[in-house]
Write an enzyme that holds these catalytic residues in place. Structure first.
Site, PDB file in Angstrom:
ATOM      1  N   GLY A 175      -4.680  10.701   4.448  1.00 34.81           N
ATOM      2  CA  GLY A 175      -3.907  10.244   5.453  1.00 34.81           C
ATOM      3  C   GLY A 175      -3.459   8.839   5.858  1.00 34.81           C
ATOM      4  N   ASN A 176      -4.697   8.227   5.082  1.00 31.35           N
ATOM      5  CA  ASN A 176      -4.499   6.595   5.074  1.00 31.35           C
ATOM      6  C   ASN A 176      -3.461   6.221   3.991  1.00 31.35           C
ATOM      7  OD1 ASN A 176      -7.728   6.196   5.991  1.00 31.35           O
ATOM      8  ND2 ASN A 176      -6.240   4.628   6.574  1.00 31.35           N
ATOM      9  N   SER A 177      -3.152   7.027   3.011  1.00 30.77           N
ATOM     10  CA  SER A 177      -2.160   6.688   1.997  1.00 30.77           C
ATOM     11  C   SER A 177      -0.747   6.146   2.788  1.00 30.77           C
ATOM     12  CB  SER A 177      -1.680   7.941   1.167  1.00 30.77           C
ATOM     13  OG  SER A 177      -2.856   8.359   0.721  1.00 30.77           O
TER      14      SER A 177
ATOM     15  N   HIS B 250       3.959   9.217  -3.225  1.00 33.23           N
ATOM     16  CA  HIS B 250       3.197  10.645  -3.004  1.00 33.23           C
ATOM     17  C   HIS B 250       3.290  11.284  -1.654  1.00 33.23           C
ATOM     18  CE1 HIS B 250      -0.648   8.451  -2.289  1.00 33.23           C
ATOM     19  NE2 HIS B 250      -0.813   9.423  -1.405  1.00 33.23           N
TER      20      HIS B 250
ATOM     21  N   ASP C 265       3.899   4.229  -7.434  1.00 32.50           N
ATOM     22  CA  ASP C 265       3.470   4.848  -6.173  1.00 32.50           C
ATOM     23  C   ASP C 265       4.017   4.032  -4.956  1.00 32.50           C
ATOM     24  OD1 ASP C 265       2.886   7.142  -4.706  1.00 32.50           O
ATOM     25  OD2 ASP C 265       0.562   6.679  -4.708  1.00 32.50           O
TER      26      ASP C 265
END
Length: 449
Positions: free
Chosen positions: A210-212, A109, A139
């Site tokens: 933003g940690n994704s 994503h 993902d």
């Protein structure tokens, strides 16, 4: 004297009880005296953080908007929505898992629909990245950069994690680069958050937007998961974050590298979770597991001898808590792989080996291979790489591709699958690439630049 010693002993004991316990790890020295080193994650993080990168993306995606009734006459009755391309920018995190080859793992994503992907390292260097493949249902996406002197994070065996193990999250929340938070493993095998294949690690280490795609590591600096989601009413951290286990990620990445796609594994059963009601009704000896309600004919399960009424309690020696957990592990392990299932049958546990079939032929958007192939969807076939779908007026349609075409070669070199097609397109020395196409009984060349 004895009284004084007793008081001193009591004071020492109280100090020991109140002092924070340092984890038994070489990276966390503990001396306790003034001006001496105190417990710290810094030594480990100094080795680990250079392998966590900042990912920024740009592109455009289709936006649908309902056409007001008053304007239906202009667009035609029954045309309930308008479609238009809208540019976007985004950011996230990524983890270098192979320094020599420049492989970076992130969330799908983060990079979905992106036409430009830029990687920024901790030392300030920036590189353009290409997407090698992705799995939206899990993902996970695999990127690659051409760079030297990279750091990488070694992988841990995420199947050995326990609730209560320490966990450190590293990423770029809200664009704040190289942010580190810590916590513990709160739960394992979480699912049901979204559609798709889920077997999440739950942690209370702070994870935010933003940690994704960032790293979840243990105290040795080994990668235990890829941070991917949070559970929060306003999109902020409330101490419930989720990460894709490192083993699950590695299975998917290995398939992308080897085949250029995800070859989903299939066991061929239907069923549900073992719960208290089922345990009581069938007089089972377990309270957790995957109950087999039906074995599909001509499936891996049928060939291995699984039966309806079986309860699958482990896979490759690791306990299975739910049917969804089993489903995710089977799907991401990959077609053609073997697994050993611990099965409870008639009150006795036995091991059954299965070889997984392919759930369905994996597909890939051809724009990942070359811009002029935009609009085509490709999958592997017995004869080569098939154009399984084609958007009208797309770049791929304009160069002459048709649905049903089979790509069998590039510049007179044989193509058997997507991985070979990707390799030949990437390794050519610029100029024109001649795709050799089989179309029914005809054969032709289509040129792309």
């Amino acid at each position: 004297m004895n009284k004084k010693l007793s008081l001193l002993s009591a004071a020492v004991m109280a100090a020991m009880l109140l002092a924070p316990a340092a984890p038994a790890h070489a990276g966390l020295p503990f001396f306790g005296s003034n001006n001496q080193e105190m417990p710290s994650l810094a030594p480990m993080l100094e080795q680990t953080t250079p392998a966590v990168v900042y990912v920024s993306v740009a592109g455009s995606r289709e936006v649908r908007q309902r056409v007001p009734d008053a304007f239906q006459q202009f667009f035609g009755r029954g045309q309930g929505e308008m479609r238009r391309e809208q540019p976007f920018r985004g950011l996230g995190s990524g983890v270098i898992i192979d320094a020599k080859k420049g492989y970076i793992v992130t969330n799908n994503h983060v990079v979905q629909d992106a036409s430009e992907i830029e990687i920024r390292l901790k030392d300030g260097r920036t590189f353009k990245a290409k997407k090698l493949g992705a799995d939206p249902e899990s993902d996970i996406a695999l990127l690659q950069i051409d760079a030297e002197n990279l750091a990488q994070i070694p992988l841990a065996d995420s199947d050995k994690l326990r609730v209560g193990d320490y966990a450190i999250a590293i990423g770029n929340p809200f664009g704040l680069e190289q942010t580190v938070t810590s916590g513990i493993i709160s739960s394992l095998g979480r699912s049901g958050l979204h559609e798709g294949f889920e077997d999440f690690i739950q942690t209370d280490a702070a994870i935010n937007s933003g940690n994704s795609g960032g790293a979840l590591v243990n105290l040795r600096g080994e990668l235990i998961g890829i941070n991917t989601a949070i559970l929060g009413p306003n999109g902020g951290n409330v101490g419930i974050g989720f990460a894709i286990p490192a083993n699950m990620m590695k299975n998917l990445v290995d398939q992308i590298i080897e085949f250029g796609e995800i070859r989903r594994g299939s066991l061929g059963i239907r069923g549900n979770d073992v719960n208290a009601e089922l345990t009581k009704a069938l007089n089972l000896k377990v309270n957790r597991g995957a109950f087999v309600g039906e074995v599909l004919p001509d499936s891996s399960a049928a060939s291995a001898g699984l039966k309806s009424g079986d309860v699958i309690v482990s896979m490759n020696g690791n306990r299975i808590q739910s049917f969804n957990e089993l489903r995710a592990k089977i799907a991401t392990l990959g077609a053609g792989r073997e697994a050993t299932l611990g099965v409870l049958r008639d009150g006795k546990e036995q091991n059954i080996k299965v070889k997984l079939q392919e759930a369905s032929s994996g597909q890939i958007a051809a724009t990942q291979l070359h811009p002029m192939l935009q609009g085509a969807t490709l999958n592997n076939s017995d004869a080569g790489v098939e154009v399984s779908a084609l958007e009208s007026n797309s770049a791929a349609a304009q160069i002459g591709l048709r649905q049903g075409d089979i790509i069998t070669g590039v510049n007179r070199q044989r193509v058997s699958n997507l991985a070979e097609l990707r390799r030949l397109l990437e390794n050519r020395d610029g100029g024109v690439a001649a795709l050799f196409i089989k179309r029914g009984n005809d054969q032709l060349y289509i040129l792309i630049r």
